[in-house]
Design a protein around this motif. Structure first.
Motif, short mmCIF file in Angstrom:
data_model
loop_
_atom_site.label_atom_id
_atom_site.label_comp_id
_atom_site.label_asym_id
_atom_site.label_seq_id
_atom_site.Cartn_x
_atom_site.Cartn_y
_atom_site.Cartn_z
N GLY A 86 0.80 -1.31 0.02
CA GLY A 86 0.09 0.01 -0.01
C GLY A 86 0.77 1.29 -0.09
N ARG A 87 2.01 1.06 0.71
CA ARG A 87 2.95 2.30 0.76
C ARG A 87 3.67 2.43 -0.56
NH1 ARG A 87 6.55 3.76 6.22
NH2 ARG A 87 7.10 5.69 5.36
N ASP A 89 3.35 1.16 -3.57
CA ASP A 89 2.35 1.42 -4.88
C ASP A 89 2.16 2.65 -5.09
OD1 ASP A 89 2.72 -1.46 -5.48
OD2 ASP A 89 0.63 -2.17 -4.77
N ALA A 90 1.78 3.46 -3.77
CA ALA A 90 1.74 4.87 -3.79
C ALA A 90 2.75 5.72 -4.17
CB ALA A 90 0.95 5.11 -2.37
N ALA A 93 3.06 5.17 -8.19
CA ALA A 93 2.10 5.69 -8.85
C ALA A 93 2.31 7.44 -8.92
CB ALA A 93 0.71 5.74 -8.22
N ASP A 94 2.71 7.98 -7.54
CA ASP A 94 3.13 9.30 -7.59
C ASP A 94 4.27 9.78 -8.62
OD1 ASP A 94 2.51 11.94 -6.27
OD2 ASP A 94 4.53 11.89 -5.45
#
Length: 488
Positions: A86-87, A89-90, A93-94
């Motif tokens: 979750g950390r 992949d964010a 993406a950013d």
């Protein structure tokens, strides 16, 4: 005029090159996979987050060694995986969004790009373009050992029980049993992760030792410690794999001839992890179209300034860094090389024509005192040369091995197997290498790295600073004090 001033191929450490100093330039970035590269997505960062969970689990299992009653009752895999990715992949993406939508001077090619000539390129979809300068930072990929019965195109795909480090951490649930092929740092870290969290793990090794590239004493000690608490099959290699059935995979093993009593056998497990090393991502770049020199091991050839070589000479405007060209497949080395490339690329741009920057304006890469660590149990850390390598090239050296158990903190750990080995030049008293097997090895080796990096003598480091008592770092102090410079 070229379509772009600069092309960056790969967004691992290469992505750090483009900053505000490139605002006036037309920049292209090619990334067919995940922004952030191996380290962020499938390497250093997620594995260490899993390692931390495995460490806690192992601490519970071994708590009795320090007279504590504790037990391990299982892992909440979904929550662990979500917390980690979750950390990650964010962040991925950013990073992708920033380069794609928030920088007017940057064009992102979200597909494979290859050379069609010096300074000319084509995307997988057929688009062609030119770039005045290029930075090749394409990284590496897991080695495919080409074992009979394995469909190479399906490795790491959903529902196929054969994995590499690219997919093993994203499984919907941990396998009940896992076979790992390999004996290096990737194999050892995943063996620790999955065994620590409750999977029945069997490691298959072609030779007689684990971490065989390290100092012989270190490798031998680690092999014994690890094999005493894990299932390891030495002197065997996978001859054939059968996929399917209730067991997931069946692996037929045959002797390699490197271990005398190894015999053919078969193993069954829910999943198979291929951890037999990584290879540079050069094959699909069509580097030969630009005349680029490629070394026998697949690495792009570069000089001391990270300039790409063609016919033994720098190819004007071309640089490379990281796993695709470096002798060290390490993120901290790739980051250093990226800083060197950024400096030299900007110097080249300022000079005018590609390749016209004077050598005096360029920065050399520094591959001295490169450290590495294996985050398994026990941890292993190393820097510099091994004793065997020093002896082989005829270098004089003195060696000393210091056990953790010689220090007060070693008593607290109730540790009887961990140690520090230090090598030094008897004439200059400079440290030539060091290896550590034991808890926090990756941390406590840092004073030795610093001493090597700044040319500090072993006796000065030991005697001319305070060492916190009774911290674990006292084992480093005592190892340095134990060097007998009159013995050589």
């Amino acid at each position: 005029m070229a379509d772009f001033d600069v092309l960056i191929i790969g967004t691992g450490s290469g992505n750090s090159i483009v900053n505000h100093r490139f605002d006036g330039l037309r920049v292209a970035i090619a990334e067919e996979w995940h922004f952030g590269g191996t380290c962020l997505n499938v390497g250093c960062i997620p594995t260490k987050m899993f390692v931390r969970a495995a460490d806690v689990a192992e601490d519970a299992k071994t708590a009795q060694a320090v007279d504590v009653e504790a037990r391990y009752e299982g892992v909440e895999w979904d929550r662990l995986r979500e917390r980690i990715f979750g950390r990650i992949d964010a962040i991925e993406a950013d990073g992708r969004d920033y380069r794609t939508h928030r920088q007017d001077n940057v064009t992102v090619f979200a597909e494979h790009v290859a050379f069609t000539g010096p300074g000319s390129f084509a995307t997988a979809s057929g688009e062609r373009f030119t770039a005045e300068r290029v930075v090749i930072a394409a990284g590496s990929t897991p080695r495919d050992p080409q074992i009979a019965g394995i469909d190479g195109a399906r490795i790491d795909s959903d529902g196929y029980p054969v994995h590499t480090s690219d997919s093993i951490m994203r499984l919907p649930s941990p396998p009940r049993s896992l076979i790992i092929l390999g004996s290096g740092y990737i194999a050892m870290e995943f063996a620790h992760i999955f065994a620590g969290l409750g999977t029945e793990v069997t490691v298959v090794v072609r030779g007689p030792r684990l971490l065989g590239d390290l100092d012989e004493d270190v490798s031998a000690a680690f092999t014994k410690i690890f094999a005493d608490s894990h299932s390891v099959r030495f002197g065997l290699e996978a001859e054939r794999v059968e996929v399917g059935g209730p067991g997931g995979v069946s692996v037929a093993l045959s002797p390699t001839g490197r271990v005398a009593d190894a015999t053919a056998q078969s193993l069954q497990a829910d999943a198979l992890l291929i951890a037999t090393g990584r290879v540079p991502n050069t094959a699909a770049l069509d580097a030969q179209a630009a005349g680029i020199d490629v070394r026998e091991d697949g690495r792009i050839a570069v000089d001391a300034y990270q300039r790409v070589l063609a016919g033994g000479e720098p190819l004007p405007g071309a640089f490379a860094l990281g796993d695709v060209s470096s002798p060290f497949q390490l993120k901290h080395v790739a980051n250093h090389e990226a800083r060197v490339v950024k400096h030299n690329l900007l110097a080249d741009i300022a000079a005018g024509a590609p390749g016209s920057a004077p050598v005096g304006d360029l920065e050399e890469v520094n591959h001295h005192a490169v450290p590495a660590a294996v985050f398994t149990r026990p941890q292993v850390a190393s820097v510099g040369e091994t004793e065997a390598a020093l002896r082989e090239r005829g270098a004089r050296c003195v060696a000393h091995t210091q056990p953790y158990s010689s220090t007060a903190y070693g008593w607290a750990l109730n540790d009887e197997t961990s140690f520090v080995k230090v090598l030094a030049d008897p004439a200059t008293r400079l440290i030539l290498g060091a290896q550590i097997v034991g808890p926090e090895a990756s941390i406590i080796i840092q004073p030795l790295i610093q001493a090597m990096a700044f040319g500090q003598r072993a006796d000065d480091v030991a005697q001319h600073q305070y060492w916190i008592h009774p911290a674990l770092t006292e084992v480093i102090e005592n190892a340095l004090l134990g060097l007998d410079f009159d013995a050589d």
